[in-house]
Motif scaffolding. Structure first.
Motif, mmCIF file in Angstrom:
data_model
loop_
_atom_site.group_PDB
_atom_site.id
_atom_site.type_symbol
_atom_site.label_atom_id
_atom_site.label_comp_id
_atom_site.label_asym_id
_atom_site.label_seq_id
_atom_site.Cartn_x
_atom_site.Cartn_y
_atom_site.Cartn_z
ATOM 1 N N LEU A 163 14.979 11.947 -1.718
ATOM 2 C CA LEU A 163 13.614 12.354 -1.388
ATOM 3 C C LEU A 163 13.492 12.753 0.077
ATOM 4 O O LEU A 163 13.932 12.026 0.971
ATOM 5 N N THR A 164 12.842 13.904 0.303
ATOM 6 C CA THR A 164 12.648 14.388 1.671
ATOM 7 C C THR A 164 11.174 14.627 1.998
ATOM 8 O O THR A 164 10.834 14.863 3.157
ATOM 9 N N GLU A 165 10.297 14.568 0.977
ATOM 10 C CA GLU A 165 8.870 14.830 1.192
ATOM 11 C C GLU A 165 8.057 14.094 0.134
ATOM 12 O O GLU A 165 8.362 14.180 -1.059
ATOM 13 N N VAL A 166 7.047 13.352 0.577
ATOM 14 C CA VAL A 166 6.209 12.575 -0.346
ATOM 15 C C VAL A 166 4.770 12.581 0.162
ATOM 16 O O VAL A 166 4.490 12.922 1.312
ATOM 17 N N GLU A 167 3.841 12.181 -0.723
ATOM 18 C CA GLU A 167 2.435 12.020 -0.343
ATOM 19 C C GLU A 167 1.898 10.723 -0.927
ATOM 20 O O GLU A 167 2.131 10.435 -2.105
ATOM 21 N N ALA A 168 1.161 9.971 -0.131
ATOM 22 C CA ALA A 168 0.563 8.723 -0.588
ATOM 23 C C ALA A 168 -0.858 8.956 -1.079
ATOM 24 O O ALA A 168 -1.599 9.777 -0.520
ATOM 25 N N TYR A 169 -1.238 8.225 -2.130
ATOM 26 C CA TYR A 169 -2.601 8.269 -2.669
ATOM 27 C C TYR A 169 -3.091 6.846 -2.889
ATOM 28 O O TYR A 169 -2.375 6.012 -3.448
ATOM 29 N N GLY A 170 -4.312 6.577 -2.416
ATOM 30 C CA GLY A 170 -4.874 5.240 -2.445
ATOM 31 C C GLY A 170 -5.507 4.872 -3.773
ATOM 32 O O GLY A 170 -5.357 5.572 -4.774
ATOM 33 N N GLY A 207 1.301 14.319 8.129
ATOM 34 C CA GLY A 207 0.214 15.263 8.294
ATOM 35 C C GLY A 207 -0.655 15.288 7.063
ATOM 36 O O GLY A 207 -0.470 14.488 6.140
ATOM 37 N N PRO A 208 -1.639 16.201 7.005
ATOM 38 C CA PRO A 208 -2.553 16.284 5.863
ATOM 39 C C PRO A 208 -1.794 16.575 4.562
ATOM 40 O O PRO A 208 -0.757 17.226 4.565
ATOM 41 N N ARG A 209 -2.354 16.087 3.477
ATOM 42 C CA ARG A 209 -1.761 16.334 2.170
ATOM 43 C C ARG A 209 -1.996 17.787 1.749
ATOM 44 O O ARG A 209 -2.945 18.428 2.177
ATOM 45 N N THR A 210 -1.110 18.268 0.881
ATOM 46 C CA THR A 210 -1.097 19.683 0.519
ATOM 47 C C THR A 210 -2.082 20.027 -0.594
ATOM 48 O O THR A 210 -2.149 19.332 -1.610
ATOM 49 N N GLY A 211 -2.848 21.097 -0.393
ATOM 50 C CA GLY A 211 -3.626 21.715 -1.450
ATOM 51 C C GLY A 211 -4.732 20.903 -2.070
ATOM 52 O O GLY A 211 -5.112 21.154 -3.208
ATOM 53 N N ILE A 212 -5.294 19.913 -1.360
ATOM 54 C CA ILE A 212 -6.380 19.128 -1.926
ATOM 55 C C ILE A 212 -7.686 19.452 -1.202
ATOM 56 O O ILE A 212 -7.692 19.816 -0.029
ATOM 57 N N PRO A 233 0.831 -1.214 0.000
ATOM 58 C CA PRO A 233 0.000 0.000 0.000
ATOM 59 C C PRO A 233 0.859 1.256 0.000
ATOM 60 O O PRO A 233 1.915 1.318 0.644
ATOM 61 N N SER A 234 0.397 2.280 -0.700
ATOM 62 C CA SER A 234 1.186 3.502 -0.869
ATOM 63 C C SER A 234 1.511 4.185 0.455
ATOM 64 O O SER A 234 2.590 4.760 0.609
ATOM 65 N N HIS A 235 0.588 4.132 1.429
ATOM 66 C CA HIS A 235 0.848 4.810 2.699
ATOM 67 C C HIS A 235 1.888 4.072 3.543
ATOM 68 O O HIS A 235 2.405 4.637 4.512
ATOM 69 N N GLU A 236 2.199 2.817 3.179
ATOM 70 C CA GLU A 236 3.294 2.103 3.827
ATOM 71 C C GLU A 236 4.614 2.386 3.110
ATOM 72 O O GLU A 236 5.662 2.522 3.743
ATOM 73 N N VAL A 237 4.553 2.478 1.798
ATOM 74 C CA VAL A 237 5.753 2.758 1.007
ATOM 75 C C VAL A 237 6.246 4.178 1.252
ATOM 76 O O VAL A 237 7.457 4.417 1.389
ATOM 77 N N ALA A 238 5.319 5.143 1.326
ATOM 78 C CA ALA A 238 5.677 6.565 1.347
ATOM 79 C C ALA A 238 6.709 6.938 2.413
ATOM 80 O O ALA A 238 7.749 7.531 2.078
ATOM 81 N N PRO A 239 6.493 6.641 3.704
ATOM 82 C CA PRO A 239 7.497 7.063 4.687
ATOM 83 C C PRO A 239 8.844 6.374 4.497
ATOM 84 O O PRO A 239 9.886 6.938 4.828
ATOM 85 N N GLU A 240 8.824 5.171 3.913
ATOM 86 C CA GLU A 240 10.074 4.452 3.695
ATOM 87 C C GLU A 240 10.810 4.936 2.447
ATOM 88 O O GLU A 240 11.959 4.550 2.207
ATOM 89 N N LEU A 241 10.167 5.786 1.650
ATOM 90 C CA LEU A 241 10.848 6.410 0.515
ATOM 91 C C LEU A 241 11.725 7.582 0.940
ATOM 92 O O LEU A 241 12.612 7.992 0.201
ATOM 93 N N PRO A 262 -3.786 11.915 6.861
ATOM 94 C CA PRO A 262 -2.388 12.267 7.169
ATOM 95 C C PRO A 262 -1.376 11.453 6.370
ATOM 96 O O PRO A 262 -0.507 10.778 6.924
ATOM 97 N N TRP A 263 -1.446 11.565 5.044
ATOM 98 C CA TRP A 263 -0.580 10.767 4.177
ATOM 99 C C TRP A 263 0.513 11.593 3.506
ATOM 100 O O TRP A 263 1.077 11.184 2.510
ATOM 101 N N ARG A 264 0.780 12.751 4.032
ATOM 102 C CA ARG A 264 1.974 13.494 3.626
ATOM 103 C C ARG A 264 3.064 13.171 4.641
ATOM 104 O O ARG A 264 2.836 13.232 5.858
ATOM 105 N N PHE A 265 4.244 12.804 4.146
ATOM 106 C CA PHE A 265 5.353 12.413 5.019
ATOM 107 C C PHE A 265 6.582 13.226 4.643
ATOM 108 O O PHE A 265 6.852 13.450 3.453
ATOM 109 N N TRP A 266 7.333 13.661 5.643
ATOM 110 C CA TRP A 266 8.513 14.457 5.381
ATOM 111 C C TRP A 266 9.557 14.257 6.467
ATOM 112 O O TRP A 266 9.257 13.740 7.555
ATOM 113 N N ILE A 267 10.799 14.658 6.156
ATOM 114 C CA ILE A 267 11.892 14.588 7.122
ATOM 115 C C ILE A 267 11.907 15.893 7.908
ATOM 116 O O ILE A 267 12.079 16.975 7.335
#
Length: 243
Positions: free
Chosen positions: A41-48, A196-201, A19-27, A208-213
């Protein structure tokens, strides 16, 4: 951070077969290479997937535009938005599921001169301004990241899983011309990852599928969705149709 701190071992396709929300923080901390430029990569967002995430391009099913998202994991889904920008995603889950991670920001760790040249020129090579873009801003934001890496419409569907010949090469920019590769890089420490929440949607905006360092200068600022204002002409005839 120098490129010597980063592992050039290739990520396997199975990394993205989740699932993308599992992959995202590990990217976070991983490195995407396209030609001479490499971005950590320092910031990503997951989409289902379809029917699951109303903010995802696949929510209503497969279309010609989003077909790559229904393909094998580890491929790039590159799309055009706002009539001016490209954005890049990495496809997740097995073929047929339609899910991806949007690449929102990163640090250019190889090919910095090439990345800066791309960021300071228009499509016809004319400089947009005389200012020097700071290193932190070269790939800070999804459109900037795509420009820095040279990702365009023709790269939609490009496989980012490197073959054995690249893994043996051990160089960040050793991919063949026109190819891409996802590398191990230097994974972010678990304690430094924030979500946290994804940006601009406008839909599923609290997911809370935005992940960053945390504290990384290449992370873009969070912006909540702002509804587009109707112009006077549209209001006078009863409003414009929704896009």
């Amino acid at each position: 951070m120098g490129s010597g701190d980063l592992s050039s071992a290739a990520l396997p396709r199975g990394f993205f077969d989740r699932p993308s929300h599992e992959v995202a923080p590990e990217l976070l901390g991983r490195v995407l290479v396209h030609g001479p430029v490499a971005v950590r990569l320092t910031e990503v967002e997951a989409y289902g997937g379809p029917g699951e995430d109303p903010a995802a391009h696949t929510y209503r099913g497969k279309t010609p535009r989003n077909a790559v998202m229904f393909g094998p994991p580890g491929h790039l889904y590159v799309y055009f938005t706002y009539g001016m920008h490209f954005c890049a995603n990495l496809v997740c889950l097995p073929e047929g599921f339609g899910s991806a991670v949007l690449l929102r920001g990163g640090e250019v760790v190889a090919g910095i001169d090439e990345a800066r040249a791309r960021r300071t020129s228009t499509g016809n090579g004319v400089a947009t301004s005389g200012r020097v873009i700071p290193d932190r801003d070269l790939a800070r934001g999804p459109a900037r990241l795509a420009v820095a890496l040279g990702l365009l419409r023709e790269h939609n569907g490009l496989d980012a899983i490197a073959d054995a010949s690249f893994a043996a090469d051990r160089r960040l920019t050793g991919v063949p011309h026109g190819a891409a590769a996802m590398l191990e890089g230097r994974p972010a420490e678990a304690g430094s990852i924030r979500s946290g929440p994804r940006t601009g949607i406008s839909t599923a905006k609290d997911t809370p599928w935005r992940f960053w360092i945390d504290g990384d200068p290449t992370v873009s600022p969070y912006r909540a969705h702002v509804p587009r204002r109707r112009n006077a002409a549209a209001t006078s005839v009863g409003g414009a149709s929704r896009s």
